[in-house]
Design a protein around this motif. Sequence first.
Motif, PDB file in Angstrom:
ATOM      1  N   GLY A  40       0.789  -1.234   0.000  1.00  0.00           N
ATOM      2  CA  GLY A  40       0.000   0.000   0.000  1.00  0.00           C
ATOM      3  C   GLY A  40       0.814   1.272   0.000  1.00  0.00           C
ATOM      4  N   ASN A  41       2.142   1.159   0.001  1.00  0.00           N
ATOM      5  CA  ASN A  41       3.024   2.321  -0.020  1.00  0.00           C
ATOM      6  C   ASN A  41       3.581   2.544  -1.418  1.00  0.00           C
ATOM      7  N   PHE A  42       3.992   3.786  -1.662  1.00  0.00           N
ATOM      8  CA  PHE A  42       4.689   4.139  -2.890  1.00  0.00           C
ATOM      9  C   PHE A  42       6.184   4.093  -2.604  1.00  0.00           C
ATOM     10  N   TYR A  43       6.968   3.727  -3.628  1.00  0.00           N
ATOM     11  CA  TYR A  43       8.421   3.689  -3.513  1.00  0.00           C
ATOM     12  C   TYR A  43       9.013   4.502  -4.655  1.00  0.00           C
ATOM     13  N   GLY A  44      10.133   5.162  -4.370  1.00  0.00           N
ATOM     14  CA  GLY A  44      10.817   5.944  -5.381  1.00  0.00           C
ATOM     15  C   GLY A  44      12.288   6.056  -5.057  1.00  0.00           C
ATOM     16  N   THR A  45      13.016   6.736  -5.935  1.00  0.00           N
ATOM     17  CA  THR A  45      14.466   6.871  -5.773  1.00  0.00           C
ATOM     18  C   THR A  45      14.862   8.333  -5.724  1.00  0.00           C
ATOM     19  N   THR A  46      15.905   8.618  -4.943  1.00  0.00           N
ATOM     20  CA  THR A  46      16.499   9.953  -4.943  1.00  0.00           C
ATOM     21  C   THR A  46      17.906   9.851  -5.526  1.00  0.00           C
ATOM     22  N   THR A  47      18.371  10.935  -6.090  1.00  0.00           N
ATOM     23  CA  THR A  47      19.694  10.931  -6.708  1.00  0.00           C
ATOM     24  C   THR A  47      20.710  11.758  -5.917  1.00  0.00           C
ATOM     25  N   SER A  48      20.275  12.396  -4.851  1.00  0.00           N
ATOM     26  CA  SER A  48      21.160  13.227  -4.033  1.00  0.00           C
ATOM     27  C   SER A  48      20.901  12.945  -2.569  1.00  0.00           C
ATOM     28  N   PRO A  49      21.831  13.236  -1.687  1.00  0.00           N
ATOM     29  CA  PRO A  49      23.179  13.655  -2.010  1.00  0.00           C
ATOM     30  C   PRO A  49      23.924  12.530  -2.726  1.00  0.00           C
ATOM     31  N   ILE A  50      24.804  12.887  -3.608  1.00  0.00           N
ATOM     32  CA  ILE A  50      25.450  11.935  -4.492  1.00  0.00           C
ATOM     33  C   ILE A  50      26.154  10.826  -3.720  1.00  0.00           C
ATOM     34  N   ILE A  51      26.639  11.133  -2.514  1.00  0.00           N
ATOM     35  CA  ILE A  51      27.322  10.093  -1.731  1.00  0.00           C
ATOM     36  C   ILE A  51      26.332   9.228  -0.950  1.00  0.00           C
ATOM     37  N   ALA A  52      25.066   9.617  -0.903  1.00  0.00           N
ATOM     38  CA  ALA A  52      24.102   8.856  -0.100  1.00  0.00           C
ATOM     39  C   ALA A  52      22.694   8.890  -0.694  1.00  0.00           C
ATOM     40  N   PRO A  53      22.530   8.450  -1.938  1.00  0.00           N
ATOM     41  CA  PRO A  53      21.181   8.409  -2.502  1.00  0.00           C
ATOM     42  C   PRO A  53      20.349   7.344  -1.783  1.00  0.00           C
ATOM     43  N   ARG A  54      19.030   7.441  -1.952  1.00  0.00           N
ATOM     44  CA  ARG A  54      18.160   6.554  -1.202  1.00  0.00           C
ATOM     45  C   ARG A  54      17.003   6.033  -2.036  1.00  0.00           C
ATOM     46  N   ILE A  55      16.421   4.942  -1.559  1.00  0.00           N
ATOM     47  CA  ILE A  55      15.114   4.498  -2.019  1.00  0.00           C
ATOM     48  C   ILE A  55      14.171   4.827  -0.872  1.00  0.00           C
TER      49      ILE A  55
END
Length: 176
Positions: free
Chosen positions: A98-113
């Motif tokens: 039931g949750n949405f998931y996405g990706t981040t591209t910053s900070p470049i040393i520590a991107p996240r899902i």
Amino acid sequence: TVFRLTPGGQFTLLHTFTFGSSSAPWANGRTPMGGLVEGPDGWLYGTTNSGGFALSSYGIVYKISKSGQFQKIHDFCPTSPCPDGANPEGELVLAGDGNFYGTTTSPIIAPRIFRISPTGTYSVAANFFNTTLGTPARGLALGSDGNLYGASRNAIFRMSTSGVVTRLYTFGTQAN
């Protein structure tokens, strides 16, 4: 902009990301990247790569009704050094939990899902800090097994909704 287009070609403008006040010029986001995904509540969910209230450049998660009612549900990078990631790319994916998931591209040393509920409850699902996977970008895909799949700069990976990331393939290597 966010718009609706019928199969017959009727265009309806639903929302325009516009410049606001000088103290928060793009508080409701700017530079949407990726498509929209329909949530269980019938709203459409998306991200912008920049804009947002916190530091006006790290992006937001928003939802919009099919009639154009807009609501921001998360600002990325509320404080430095961006504990929740920043600059999302790709569209969100709705998982079986039931949750949405996405990706981040910053900070470049520590991107996240990230994981976000339709009501805006946000958490980091996986941190790519200090891994050899590289930056996850362009979103995720939901597999028929209920896992999320993605590509990063250096690899193809699988992630469970509990946040366990498994490397499936490393670019630049020969297949097994």
